[in-house]
Design an enzyme around this catalytic site. Structure first.
Site, PDB file in Angstrom:
ATOM      1  N   ARG A 132       0.866  -1.185   0.000  1.00 61.18           N
ATOM      2  CA  ARG A 132       0.000   0.000   0.000  1.00 61.18           C
ATOM      3  C   ARG A 132       0.902   1.234   0.000  1.00 61.18           C
ATOM      4  O   ARG A 132       1.153   1.836   1.037  1.00 61.18           O
ATOM      5  CB  ARG A 132      -0.932   0.028   1.224  1.00 61.18           C
ATOM      6  CG  ARG A 132      -1.874  -1.165   1.377  1.00 61.18           C
ATOM      7  CD  ARG A 132      -2.660  -1.523   0.126  1.00 61.18           C
ATOM      8  NE  ARG A 132      -3.484  -0.465  -0.409  1.00 61.18           N
ATOM      9  CZ  ARG A 132      -4.766  -0.252  -0.082  1.00 61.18           C
ATOM     10  NH1 ARG A 132      -5.342  -0.998   0.834  1.00 61.18           N
ATOM     11  NH2 ARG A 132      -5.451   0.697  -0.661  1.00 61.18           N
ATOM     12  N   GLN A 156     -16.966   0.336   1.552  1.00 64.24           N
ATOM     13  CA  GLN A 156     -16.510   0.277   2.943  1.00 64.24           C
ATOM     14  C   GLN A 156     -17.440   1.057   3.866  1.00 64.24           C
ATOM     15  O   GLN A 156     -17.697   0.655   5.001  1.00 64.24           O
ATOM     16  CB  GLN A 156     -15.083   0.830   3.065  1.00 64.24           C
ATOM     17  CG  GLN A 156     -14.021  -0.006   2.387  1.00 64.24           C
ATOM     18  CD  GLN A 156     -13.583   0.622   1.075  1.00 64.24           C
ATOM     19  OE1 GLN A 156     -14.418   1.113   0.317  1.00 64.24           O
ATOM     20  NE2 GLN A 156     -12.289   0.596   0.803  1.00 64.24           N
ATOM     21  N   ASP A 212      -4.846   8.578   4.926  1.00 63.57           N
ATOM     22  CA  ASP A 212      -3.776   7.611   4.696  1.00 63.57           C
ATOM     23  C   ASP A 212      -2.408   8.236   4.864  1.00 63.57           C
ATOM     24  O   ASP A 212      -1.446   7.543   5.187  1.00 63.57           O
ATOM     25  CB  ASP A 212      -3.929   7.012   3.293  1.00 63.57           C
ATOM     26  CG  ASP A 212      -5.092   6.043   3.233  1.00 63.57           C
ATOM     27  OD1 ASP A 212      -4.852   4.833   3.367  1.00 63.57           O
ATOM     28  OD2 ASP A 212      -6.235   6.493   3.098  1.00 63.57           O
ATOM     29  N   ASN A 235      -6.236  10.676   1.158  1.00 60.99           N
ATOM     30  CA  ASN A 235      -7.209   9.744   1.707  1.00 60.99           C
ATOM     31  C   ASN A 235      -7.964   9.087   0.559  1.00 60.99           C
ATOM     32  O   ASN A 235      -7.724   9.391  -0.624  1.00 60.99           O
ATOM     33  CB  ASN A 235      -8.175  10.483   2.646  1.00 60.99           C
ATOM     34  CG  ASN A 235      -9.005   9.535   3.494  1.00 60.99           C
ATOM     35  OD1 ASN A 235      -8.486   8.568   4.052  1.00 60.99           O
ATOM     36  ND2 ASN A 235     -10.301   9.786   3.585  1.00 60.99           N
ATOM     37  N   LYS A 236      -8.887   8.229   0.898  1.00 64.58           N
ATOM     38  CA  LYS A 236      -9.700   7.535  -0.089  1.00 64.58           C
ATOM     39  C   LYS A 236     -10.243   8.507  -1.133  1.00 64.58           C
ATOM     40  O   LYS A 236     -10.700   9.598  -0.800  1.00 64.58           O
ATOM     41  CB  LYS A 236     -10.866   6.829   0.610  1.00 64.58           C
ATOM     42  CG  LYS A 236     -11.862   6.171  -0.327  1.00 64.58           C
ATOM     43  CD  LYS A 236     -11.281   4.962  -0.993  1.00 64.58           C
ATOM     44  CE  LYS A 236     -12.312   4.283  -1.889  1.00 64.58           C
ATOM     45  NZ  LYS A 236     -11.786   3.048  -2.494  1.00 64.58           N
TER      46      LYS A 236
END
Length: 343
Positions: free
Chosen positions: A99, A195, A236, A246-247
């Protein structure tokens, strides 16, 4: 069956990645809450593949890396200490690469490697001690960050969140409930893995918080109508100048929040001292085929292709505060997090 839980409560909250004598057991978040299925990773490579295949998400990869490093140390049993450390370093590099946008896997590896460097010739014992220390540190930081974030919320706050914040979000909600703030949450569904629909909303509802699910396209309208008091997401990575990674989708919600006077608070244990600005952060592009499917079923015509940048970069001008385990900072004040260390 998975090994006994080391932490009480729902596996989505605290203990979705577990170390056992036979390997690492990882709750498959791709099918939760419809199934409570565990993936058994017996080797470091199997842990890495599980992370890449989205078996575990949000905070999960951090814990998977910690316990994956313990597996790597076990796999080197019998080797001389220098060889074992070299193999552990190679395993760490493999796990970090799973990741690349998120900086937590690197921190997990650093916990173990630091312990091994100081732990003498028993590499396996040192690796386990380092992983356990990294586990405890992550949970402590999440609780402290949650308390700092709760102080930014008004009584009865209607909070919009995006994607799955895991222990970041849990820490915030626990602190808000302890303070008697009685928050409610609006969760985006978060395509393509849903999610928000499957993990965030389920966890919040289990915690007794009033929870509403919306599609990813609805938040701007809700903010315009005055139905949202704060946008709060995990992150993140946060750069030293206040870019929030982030997402994907976080950027559009942050832009809308600014347009309609809604503060955006980004949760982050600490800014990344290795990333000066957003341009320094690699953005993971996943297989575009993933956006053509929903929960394993094709949801788009065969005539199109998909594109999936898994993260986006929100500029500091759209960020109200970055909430850390040392308190909340405006983007321009983030270097103060490290104090003298930042100079």
């Amino acid at each position: 069956m998975p090994p006994p839980s080391a932490h009480p409560g729902s596996p989505t909250l605290a203990d979705s990645v577990r170390l056992a004598e036979d390997g690492v057991h990882i709750l498959d978040r791709r099918v939760f809450p419809f199934e409570h299925r565990w993936v058994h990773a017996r080797t470091v490579e199997e842990v890495a593949v599980a992370i890449e295949d989205m078996v575990t998400q949000s905070s999960g990869p951090y814990f998977a890396v910690l316990w994956g490093m313990v597996l790597a140390a076990r796999e080197s049993a019998g080797a001389d200490p220098d060889t074992a450390r070299a193999r552990l370093r190679a395993a760490g590099d493999r796990l970090i690469a799973t990741r690349p946008t998120n900086d937590q896997p690197r921190k997990a590896v650093e916990w173990v490697m630091s312990a091994v460097a100081e732990g003498g010739d028993d590499v396996a014992a040192a690796a386990l001690a380092g992983a356990q220390a990294g586990d405890a540190d992550y949970r402590r930081r999440s609780r402290e960050m949650g308390r700092a974030g709760a102080r930014l919320l008004p009584q009865g706050a209607r909070v919009l969140t995006h994607c799955w914040g895991d222990l970041y979000l849990v820490g915030l909600v626990e602190a808000a409930l302890e303070a008697g703030l009685k928050p409610s949450f609006v969760c985006t569904e978060t395509r393509p893995y849903l999610q928000g629909a499957r993990l965030t909303s389920h966890t919040l509802a289990e915690m007794g918080v009033e929870t509403t699910l919306v599609t990813d396209a609805m938040p701007a309208s809700l903010m315009r109508a005055g139905e949202i008091d704060a946008l709060v997401t995990a992150s993140d990575r946060v750069t030293m100048d206040g870019h929030v990674i982030n997402k994907v989708g976080t950027l559009q919600h942050a832009v809308a929040a600014q347009a309609f006077g809604v503060p955006f608070h980004a949760l982050c244990h600490a800014p990344d001292p290795h990333s000066a600005t957003g341009a320094d952060v690699p953005i993971e592009y996943r297989d575009g085929d993933e956006v053509l499917h929903t929960l394993g079923r094709r949801s788009a015509t065969d005539l199109v292709r998909g594109l999936y940048p898994a993260f986006d970069v929100t500029d500091p001008q759209f960020v109200t505060t970055v909430v850390t385990d040392r308190g909340a900072f405006t983007p321009e004040r983030l270097p103060e997090y490290f104090g003298e260390e930042s100079r």
